[in-house]
Design an enzyme around this catalytic site. Structure first.
Site, short mmCIF file in Angstrom:
data_model
loop_
_atom_site.label_atom_id
_atom_site.label_comp_id
_atom_site.label_asym_id
_atom_site.label_seq_id
_atom_site.Cartn_x
_atom_site.Cartn_y
_atom_site.Cartn_z
N GLU A 44 9.73 -11.06 3.89
CA GLU A 44 10.95 -11.52 3.28
C GLU A 44 10.36 -12.43 2.20
OE1 GLU A 44 13.45 -10.94 1.78
OE2 GLU A 44 15.35 -11.31 2.75
N ASP A 59 17.17 -18.15 3.02
CA ASP A 59 18.40 -19.07 2.98
C ASP A 59 19.16 -19.47 4.06
OD1 ASP A 59 20.68 -20.43 1.52
OD2 ASP A 59 19.93 -19.58 -0.37
P1 IMP Z 1 19.97 -15.57 3.29
O1 IMP Z 1 20.65 -14.39 3.92
O2 IMP Z 1 21.06 -16.44 3.08
O3 IMP Z 1 18.80 -16.07 4.02
O4 IMP Z 1 19.50 -14.93 1.97
C1 IMP Z 1 18.20 -14.43 1.79
C2 IMP Z 1 18.66 -13.32 0.26
O5 IMP Z 1 19.32 -14.02 -0.62
C3 IMP Z 1 17.17 -13.31 -0.01
O6 IMP Z 1 16.54 -12.09 0.42
C4 IMP Z 1 17.26 -13.30 -1.53
O7 IMP Z 1 17.61 -11.88 -2.01
C5 IMP Z 1 18.61 -14.11 -1.91
N1 IMP Z 1 18.38 -15.41 -2.06
C6 IMP Z 1 18.50 -16.50 -1.47
N2 IMP Z 1 18.12 -17.72 -2.23
C7 IMP Z 1 17.58 -17.09 -3.35
C8 IMP Z 1 16.94 -17.79 -4.37
O8 IMP Z 1 16.92 -19.48 -4.60
N3 IMP Z 1 16.92 -17.01 -5.62
C9 IMP Z 1 16.89 -15.90 -5.60
N4 IMP Z 1 17.40 -15.18 -4.45
C10 IMP Z 1 17.61 -15.78 -3.35
MG MG Z 2 15.71 -10.70 -0.71
#
Ligand code: IMP
Ligand code: MG
Length: 180
Positions: free
Chosen positions: A102, A106
């Site tokens: 990945e 986040d």
């Molecule tokens: P999560 O599901 O909150 O862990 O987010 C993960 C996904 O959100 C990643 O695969 C990215 O596609 C997107 N994402 C999270 N943070 C960022 C960032 O700072 N910039 C760009 N995409 C992000």
């Molecule tokens: Mg992604």
């Protein structure tokens, strides 16, 4: 500071390509020592991970398979009905050692969904590797086996990461400036 503007937002340079390459190399060294002789399958989560993985795989020195997956979101009538579906798995993963690749973790819900759906394929083990990790945002309880670099809770673009579809082609990584 070197800045760029995308869709009215200003981003400042955060990490150079050279710094990113050091992180990528460090991740590869860990993978090389942990997964040798396991013939793992890399499951690369598109779109964001394409540049990271292209650089990472050049340093991997054992037999491995590579597969690209994507999360497709189907929205129901309410936003809470959104179903995230993992698409692109064509190989038999039963009994295999799977390494998810990945770009950034986040809150952790994307990988959480992927792990849940992968488990239905009965792999021997599932490992998680991410270039970037936002520890202050993470709320899930799965283990991140290798995180290249912890980053603050800011929005990053470049090196595969996008803002509304743009910025993936940038060689370096930029951070959203809060004061714009
Ligand atoms: P999560 O599901 O909150 O862990 O987010 C993960 C996904 O959100 C990643 O695969 C990215 O596609 C997107 N994402 C999270 N943070 C960022 C960032 O700072 N910039 C760009 N995409 C992000
Ligand atoms: Mg992604």
């Amino acid at each position: 500071m070197e800045c760029i503007k995308l869709k009215g937002k200003v981003f400042g340079k955060y990490l150079s390509y050279e710094e990113i390459q050091k992180t990528v190399k460090g991740i590869a060294e860990k993978i090389n020592s942990e997964f040798k002789d396991k013939k793992p399958v890399f499951l690369v989560v598109l779109n964001g991970s394409f540049l990271f993985f292209a650089d990472l795989i050049k340093h991997i020195d054992f037999e491995c398979e590579i597969s690209f997956v994507k999360i497709a979101s189907y929205s129901g009538t309410k936003s809470t009905d959104e179903v995230k579906c993992l698409i692109g798995i064509n190989e038999n993963l039963k009994g295999r050692n799977v390494i998810i690749i990945e770009d950034i973790i986040d809150a952790g819900s994307t990988i959480d969904d992927i792990i849940r759906q992968l488990k239905e394929h009965k792999p021997a083990e599932i490992k998680v590797v991410s270039l970037f990790f936002k520890p202050d945002s993470f709320v899930k309880d799965f283990k991140i086996d290798i995180a290249g670099r912890n980053v603050p809770n800011d929005f990053l673009i470049g090196y595969g990461l996008d803002y509304d579809g743009l910025g993936r082609n940038l060689k370096d990584v930029y951070k959203l400036k809060i004061d714009n």
